[in-house]
Design a protein around this motif. Structure first.
Motif, mmCIF file in Angstrom:
data_model
loop_
_atom_site.group_PDB
_atom_site.id
_atom_site.type_symbol
_atom_site.label_atom_id
_atom_site.label_comp_id
_atom_site.label_asym_id
_atom_site.label_seq_id
_atom_site.Cartn_x
_atom_site.Cartn_y
_atom_site.Cartn_z
ATOM 1 N N GLN A 82 -2.381 -10.322 -9.151
ATOM 2 C CA GLN A 82 -1.936 -11.688 -8.914
ATOM 3 C C GLN A 82 -0.896 -11.743 -7.795
ATOM 4 O O GLN A 82 -0.920 -12.638 -6.943
ATOM 5 C CB GLN A 82 -1.362 -12.281 -10.206
ATOM 6 N N LEU A 83 0.004 -10.772 -7.809
ATOM 7 C CA LEU A 83 1.013 -10.695 -6.755
ATOM 8 C C LEU A 83 0.341 -10.459 -5.399
ATOM 9 O O LEU A 83 0.724 -11.060 -4.388
ATOM 10 C CB LEU A 83 1.989 -9.567 -7.069
ATOM 11 N N LYS A 84 -0.647 -9.597 -5.408
ATOM 12 C CA LYS A 84 -1.389 -9.294 -4.172
ATOM 13 C C LYS A 84 -2.075 -10.548 -3.644
ATOM 14 O O LYS A 84 -2.086 -10.795 -2.430
ATOM 15 C CB LYS A 84 -2.418 -8.201 -4.461
ATOM 16 N N ALA A 85 -2.656 -11.344 -4.536
ATOM 17 C CA ALA A 85 -3.340 -12.566 -4.117
ATOM 18 C C ALA A 85 -2.360 -13.589 -3.545
ATOM 19 O O ALA A 85 -2.663 -14.259 -2.542
ATOM 20 C CB ALA A 85 -4.103 -13.162 -5.301
ATOM 21 N N ARG A 86 -1.181 -13.700 -4.154
ATOM 22 C CA ARG A 86 -0.202 -14.694 -3.696
ATOM 23 C C ARG A 86 0.469 -14.300 -2.387
ATOM 24 O O ARG A 86 0.883 -15.153 -1.605
ATOM 25 C CB ARG A 86 0.873 -14.909 -4.770
ATOM 26 N N HIS A 87 0.602 -12.994 -2.148
ATOM 27 C CA HIS A 87 1.360 -12.535 -0.979
ATOM 28 C C HIS A 87 0.515 -11.611 -0.095
ATOM 29 O O HIS A 87 1.045 -10.680 0.513
ATOM 30 C CB HIS A 87 2.619 -11.806 -1.442
ATOM 31 N N THR A 118 1.256 -4.694 -15.789
ATOM 32 C CA THR A 118 -0.193 -4.622 -15.893
ATOM 33 C C THR A 118 -0.838 -4.630 -14.514
ATOM 34 O O THR A 118 -0.247 -5.111 -13.537
ATOM 35 C CB THR A 118 -0.747 -5.809 -16.694
ATOM 36 N N VAL A 119 -2.051 -4.116 -14.459
ATOM 37 C CA VAL A 119 -2.812 -4.155 -13.203
ATOM 38 C C VAL A 119 -3.023 -5.595 -12.772
ATOM 39 O O VAL A 119 -2.961 -5.922 -11.579
ATOM 40 C CB VAL A 119 -4.154 -3.420 -13.377
ATOM 41 N N GLU A 120 -3.260 -6.464 -13.736
ATOM 42 C CA GLU A 120 -3.483 -7.870 -13.421
ATOM 43 C C GLU A 120 -2.262 -8.502 -12.764
ATOM 44 O O GLU A 120 -2.382 -9.333 -11.855
ATOM 45 C CB GLU A 120 -3.850 -8.638 -14.691
ATOM 46 N N ALA A 121 -1.062 -8.103 -13.200
ATOM 47 C CA ALA A 121 0.158 -8.636 -12.589
ATOM 48 C C ALA A 121 0.235 -8.253 -11.116
ATOM 49 O O ALA A 121 0.621 -9.066 -10.261
ATOM 50 C CB ALA A 121 1.382 -8.123 -13.341
ATOM 51 N N ALA A 124 -3.704 0.371 -9.532
ATOM 52 C CA ALA A 124 -3.372 0.897 -10.861
ATOM 53 C C ALA A 124 -2.132 1.786 -10.802
ATOM 54 O O ALA A 124 -1.293 1.760 -11.715
ATOM 55 C CB ALA A 124 -4.554 1.679 -11.424
ATOM 56 N N MET A 125 -1.991 2.560 -9.743
ATOM 57 C CA MET A 125 -0.824 3.439 -9.602
ATOM 58 C C MET A 125 0.445 2.635 -9.371
ATOM 59 O O MET A 125 1.524 2.999 -9.858
ATOM 60 C CB MET A 125 -1.064 4.439 -8.470
ATOM 61 N N VAL A 126 0.336 1.527 -8.631
ATOM 62 C CA VAL A 126 1.477 0.630 -8.438
ATOM 63 C C VAL A 126 1.907 0.044 -9.779
ATOM 64 O O VAL A 126 3.101 -0.009 -10.105
ATOM 65 C CB VAL A 126 1.125 -0.500 -7.445
ATOM 66 N N ALA A 127 0.921 -0.403 -10.569
ATOM 67 C CA ALA A 127 1.218 -0.978 -11.883
ATOM 68 C C ALA A 127 1.918 0.035 -12.782
ATOM 69 O O ALA A 127 2.889 -0.290 -13.481
ATOM 70 C CB ALA A 127 -0.080 -1.469 -12.527
ATOM 71 N N THR A 128 1.446 1.265 -12.748
ATOM 72 C CA THR A 128 2.062 2.321 -13.557
ATOM 73 C C THR A 128 3.494 2.574 -13.127
ATOM 74 O O THR A 128 4.397 2.715 -13.962
ATOM 75 C CB THR A 128 1.248 3.625 -13.449
ATOM 76 N N TYR A 129 3.726 2.627 -11.835
ATOM 77 C CA TYR A 129 5.079 2.888 -11.323
ATOM 78 C C TYR A 129 6.060 1.807 -11.798
ATOM 79 O O TYR A 129 7.169 2.118 -12.249
ATOM 80 C CB TYR A 129 5.063 2.950 -9.799
ATOM 81 N N PHE A 130 5.654 0.550 -11.696
ATOM 82 C CA PHE A 130 6.558 -0.548 -12.034
ATOM 83 C C PHE A 130 6.519 -0.933 -13.512
ATOM 84 O O PHE A 130 7.291 -1.793 -13.949
ATOM 85 C CB PHE A 130 6.262 -1.772 -11.169
ATOM 86 N N GLY A 131 5.626 -0.309 -14.272
ATOM 87 C CA GLY A 131 5.562 -0.603 -15.698
ATOM 88 C C GLY A 131 5.041 -1.991 -16.005
ATOM 89 O O GLY A 131 5.501 -2.652 -16.947
#
Length: 215
Positions: free
Chosen positions: A63-68, A57-60, A48-55
């Motif tokens: 998904q990135l975490k799952a792919r990489h 969604t948490v889901e984005a 959630a903190m990563v999502a906030t930093y990059f502006g």
């Protein structure tokens, strides 16, 4: 200049840039672009903190975490479960009540290196784009024989030169020919002088730090 698209597509280049960033002690690049809030351990952030930093969604981020996952894990991402998660909860909750997210069966943590890795993977984030641009500038400087501090050093010297050789003399000339606004011009000139002095102090500090690093 390295094309940003190549960085998005090439894991080899991403790894090279991350390694170069560590060598140049540039892990603070994230904070140069935008302040990154860390967990109380001072080392990690949550999804959630990563999502906030990059502006985004948490889901984005998920998904990135799952792919990489393999690449991010190699760069420090870890998912805590079971006893590891329980120990983390005890450490954080006991010292910093209320700092831990709602209870869950697992928790993914990212160190700064992994966050930089995400910046090189996120396409639809302006913050990520700015981080990539900074990283590519550092990489380009390194490939041409210039390190990050040296580049900053020359920028400081250039600004100081402009202030000392152009701006201050201009104020002096204006003050000589001015009437009622003389006091304001003197104050502005003195302000520029203080900025120039701070830049000179910063330049000297960089020199001392470079000397310690070489030693």
């Amino acid at each position: 200049m390295i094309d940003e698209t190549v960085l998005l597509e090439s894991r080899t280049l991403r790894t090279s840039v991350l390694d170069r960033t560590e060598v140049l002690d540039r892990t603070e690049v994230l904070d140069r672009v935008k302040t990154l809030s860390l967990l109380p351990d001072g080392l990690h952030v949550t999804t959630a903190m990563v999502a906030t930093y990059f502006g985004v969604t948490v889901e984005a981020v998920r998904q990135l975490k799952a792919r990489h996952r393999k690449e991010l894990t190699a760069n420090g991402m870890v998912t805590l479960q079971g006893s590891d998660l329980a120990e983390f909860k005890r450490d954080i909750l006991s010292r910093y009540p209320g700092s831990y997210p709602q209870p869950r069966s697992s928790l993914t943590l990212f160190p700064r290196r992994a966050v930089l890795n995400i910046a090189m993977l996120l396409r639809d984030s302006e913050v990520a784009r700015r981080v990539r641009a900074y990283l590519l500038d550092v990489e380009q400087a390194s490939r041409t024989g210039l390190d990050g501090p040296a580049l900053d050093d020359r920028i400081d010297q250039r600004i100081t030169h402009i202030l000392g050789k152009t701006v201050v003399p201009m104020f002096n000339a204006l003050i000589e020919t001015s009437g009622e606004h003389q006091r304001e011009l003197v104050a502005m000139r003195d302000g520029v002088g203080r900025i120039e002095q701070r830049l000179r102090t910063h330049h000297a500090r960089l020199r001392r730090l470079e000397g310690r690093n070489r030693g």
